[in-house]
Scaffold this active site. Structure first.
Site, PDB file in Angstrom:
ATOM      1  N   THR A 284       0.814  -1.217   0.000  1.00 59.83           N
ATOM      2  CA  THR A 284       0.000   0.000   0.000  1.00 59.83           C
ATOM      3  C   THR A 284       0.841   1.258   0.000  1.00 59.83           C
ATOM      4  O   THR A 284       0.344   2.347  -0.282  1.00 59.83           O
ATOM      5  CB  THR A 284      -0.902   0.053   1.256  1.00 59.83           C
ATOM      6  OG1 THR A 284      -0.062   0.037   2.416  1.00 59.83           O
ATOM      7  CG2 THR A 284      -1.857  -1.121   1.309  1.00 59.83           C
TER       8      THR A 284
ATOM      9  N   CYS B 290       2.188   2.734   9.431  1.00 55.23           N
ATOM     10  CA  CYS B 290       1.228   2.845  10.536  1.00 55.23           C
ATOM     11  C   CYS B 290       1.924   2.690  11.870  1.00 55.23           C
ATOM     12  O   CYS B 290       3.011   2.144  11.965  1.00 55.23           O
ATOM     13  CB  CYS B 290       0.181   1.727  10.463  1.00 55.23           C
ATOM     14  SG  CYS B 290      -0.957   1.883   9.082  1.00 55.23           S
TER      15      CYS B 290
ATOM     16  N   CYS C  61      -2.647   0.619  14.883  1.00 55.82           N
ATOM     17  CA  CYS C  61      -3.579   1.071  13.846  1.00 55.82           C
ATOM     18  C   CYS C  61      -4.727   0.079  13.673  1.00 55.82           C
ATOM     19  O   CYS C  61      -4.549  -1.134  13.693  1.00 55.82           O
ATOM     20  CB  CYS C  61      -2.884   1.241  12.508  1.00 55.82           C
ATOM     21  SG  CYS C  61      -4.028   1.830  11.216  1.00 55.82           S
TER      22      CYS C  61
ATOM     23  N   ARG D  48      -6.830  -3.042   8.597  1.00 55.73           N
ATOM     24  CA  ARG D  48      -6.614  -4.488   8.441  1.00 55.73           C
ATOM     25  C   ARG D  48      -5.140  -4.833   8.501  1.00 55.73           C
ATOM     26  O   ARG D  48      -4.294  -4.094   8.015  1.00 55.73           O
ATOM     27  CB  ARG D  48      -7.151  -4.933   7.078  1.00 55.73           C
ATOM     28  CG  ARG D  48      -8.546  -5.487   7.156  1.00 55.73           C
ATOM     29  CD  ARG D  48      -8.979  -5.984   5.804  1.00 55.73           C
ATOM     30  NE  ARG D  48      -8.120  -7.071   5.302  1.00 55.73           N
ATOM     31  CZ  ARG D  48      -8.333  -7.670   4.135  1.00 55.73           C
ATOM     32  NH1 ARG D  48      -9.320  -7.285   3.360  1.00 55.73           N
ATOM     33  NH2 ARG D  48      -7.556  -8.647   3.758  1.00 55.73           N
TER      34      ARG D  48
ATOM     35  N   ARG E  60       4.132   6.725   2.923  1.00 55.18           N
ATOM     36  CA  ARG E  60       3.282   7.819   3.395  1.00 55.18           C
ATOM     37  C   ARG E  60       2.667   7.456   4.746  1.00 55.18           C
ATOM     38  O   ARG E  60       2.361   6.296   5.007  1.00 55.18           O
ATOM     39  CB  ARG E  60       2.109   8.069   2.433  1.00 55.18           C
ATOM     40  CG  ARG E  60       2.476   8.447   1.027  1.00 55.18           C
ATOM     41  CD  ARG E  60       1.196   8.781   0.234  1.00 55.18           C
ATOM     42  NE  ARG E  60       0.107   7.827   0.460  1.00 55.18           N
ATOM     43  CZ  ARG E  60      -0.021   6.672  -0.181  1.00 55.18           C
ATOM     44  NH1 ARG E  60       0.880   6.291  -1.067  1.00 55.18           N
ATOM     45  NH2 ARG E  60      -1.067   5.881   0.067  1.00 55.18           N
TER      46      ARG E  60
ATOM     47  N   CYS F  92      -0.075   6.855   7.400  1.00 50.66           N
ATOM     48  CA  CYS F  92      -1.467   6.415   7.352  1.00 50.66           C
ATOM     49  C   CYS F  92      -2.374   7.533   7.863  1.00 50.66           C
ATOM     50  O   CYS F  92      -2.091   8.153   8.883  1.00 50.66           O
ATOM     51  CB  CYS F  92      -1.626   5.169   8.222  1.00 50.66           C
ATOM     52  SG  CYS F  92      -3.329   4.702   8.541  1.00 50.66           S
TER      53      CYS F  92
ATOM     54  N   CYS G 101      -4.301   6.233  11.391  1.00 52.48           N
ATOM     55  CA  CYS G 101      -3.696   6.184  12.732  1.00 52.48           C
ATOM     56  C   CYS G 101      -2.693   7.303  12.965  1.00 52.48           C
ATOM     57  O   CYS G 101      -2.190   7.470  14.056  1.00 52.48           O
ATOM     58  CB  CYS G 101      -3.026   4.835  12.973  1.00 52.48           C
ATOM     59  SG  CYS G 101      -1.589   4.538  11.923  1.00 52.48           S
TER      60      CYS G 101
HETATM   61 ZN    ZN Z   1      -2.661   3.190  10.124  1.00 51.92          ZN
END
Ligand code: ZN
Length: 390
Positions: free
Chosen positions: A68, A72, A76, A79, A101, A103, A106
């Site tokens: 992705t 995080c 977080c 999933r 990047r 998230c 969170c």
């Molecule tokens: Zn996150």
């Protein structure tokens, strides 16, 4: 060494020892690998923390997901990714340098470093920026991805007060500043993040020790006379204006008592007056010991206290509870015609400015057990025991 030369000390510390350093690798590649135990072990404690969404590890590291491109914090709520797509970084900055990047869910950057106090600081800043909204623990929990229970516990561990108490103190500080700056009461209240003005009056009158309007007028050139004396409950302070007793407090030391008085009446000039207040001290002590009770067994001293309409109703009723008797909070609520206002009754008890003279110690839990007392449960217990014995 050319490779490592541009790595910061921070990023060096996460280089696994077993990582062979190759001068042919780009710094970026080195970083991508650095975290990244190549074996993607399921036993890695960091991975276990991620699987458990362990809030306690927030701030210690972040995990990045190659599928992705997002990184995080461990807790977080998103999933869980597949293990083989996950890399760990000590700091958000390192994840970002590696091209990930933050998230949006969170907000891993809002916790930096790895101390608890950093996360609490972030919560403080958030509270300060949202004073005009109802800030429940649930809301904070969502915002910071912690269970309300854990959030409150950690917050208290660091600051010693609950997030709600922190928000209250921020509002009050702001309100004082606005009032001192000469803002109108309505304006000052509104800007300090208080909701409806009736709620504000309820709260601030007790917190300021006077109504906001009076506070604003700086009216408080009033002289308050006080005295400290020994009592069966430790040191006792009685303070009075020209019109009557405005404060009765208990504490261990005179220093604490005076500090409290200063806090409650910040603008008053305070004068020690042992002689002038002696008769009230004696009356109070006799009453506590159950001496010379009159027919109504109540203590009638002149009081000069500020109260909201609701507080006044509760406090007046409390004064009608006979010496030695107790009532439950819900009995008090029923008696003043507000059967559902049990919690407000408890609050009114907790904000009683004159111990014993308004006998809030006679209000106990439904099952007869103690519950809180502004001057400590032990003192409440002692008072009730003394009343039983006499
Ligand atoms: Zn996150």
């Amino acid at each position: 060494m050319t490779t490592n030369a541009i790595l910061t000390a921070e990023s060096l510390e996460l280089m696994p020892v077993r990582q062979p350093s190759s001068s042919t690798r780009t710094p970026e590649a080195a970083q991508r690998r650095s975290d990244a135990s190549r074996d993607h072990s399921n036993d890695d404690p960091r991975w276990k923390a991620v699987m458990a969404r362990d809030v306690a590890r927030d701030g210690e590291f972040v995990f990045a997901v190659s599928s992705t491109g997002v990184y995080c914090r461990p807790s977080c709520a998103a999933r869980r990714p597949r293990r083989e797509n996950v890399q760990f970084f000590l700091h958000p900055e390192q994840a970002e340098r590696a091209g990930y990047r933050a998230c949006l869910r969170c907000r891993p950057k809002s916790i930096s470093g790895n101390s608890r106090s950093d996360s609490v600081k972030a919560i403080c800043r958030f509270i300060e920026q949202h004073l005009d909204e109802p800030l429940t623990l649930g809301r904070l929990g969502k915002e910071f991805h912690q269970s309300p229970f854990h959030l409150q516990r950690r917050f208290k561990q660091v600051l010693g007060i609950t997030p709600r108490a922190y928000a209250d103190s921020c509002r009050l500080r702001l309100l004082k500043r606005n009032l001192q700056a000469g803002d109108s009461v309505t304006r000052a209240m509104y800007d300090a993040g208080y909701g409806s003005s009736s709620r504000l009056y309820e709260k601030t009158a007790s917190q300021l020790g006077m109504t906001p309007d009076k506070y604003r007028r700086g009216a408080i050139a009033a002289t308050i006379r006080y005295t400290c004396a020994d009592s069966p409950l430790g040191r006792m302070l009685i303070a009075a204006t020209d019109r009557g007793i405005c404060s009765i407090q208990f504490a261990r030391t005179d220093g604490e008592l005076l500090e409290g008085l200063k806090h409650e009446f910040p603008f008053a000039s305070r004068k020690l007056d042992d002689g002038g207040l002696q008769s009230w001290v004696s009356a109070l002590l006799r009453h506590m010991r159950g001496k010379d009770l009159d027919a109504s067994s109540s203590l009638s001293l002149p009081l000069d206290i500020r109260a909201t309409a609701f507080q006044r109703r509760v406090w007046t009723y409390l004064q009608s509870i006979p010496f030695g008797a107790t009532r439950s909070y819900s009995e008090v609520a029923r008696a003043i015609g507000r059967p559902r206002a049990v919690r407000a009754v408890a609050r009114a008890c907790a904000t009683n400015p004159v111990a014993v003279a308004i006998p809030c110690h006679r209000v106990v839990r439904q099952d007869g057990s103690m519950s809180g007392y502004r001057w400590g449960v032990e003192r409440k217990q002692a008072l009730l025991a003394m009343e039983k014995e006499s």
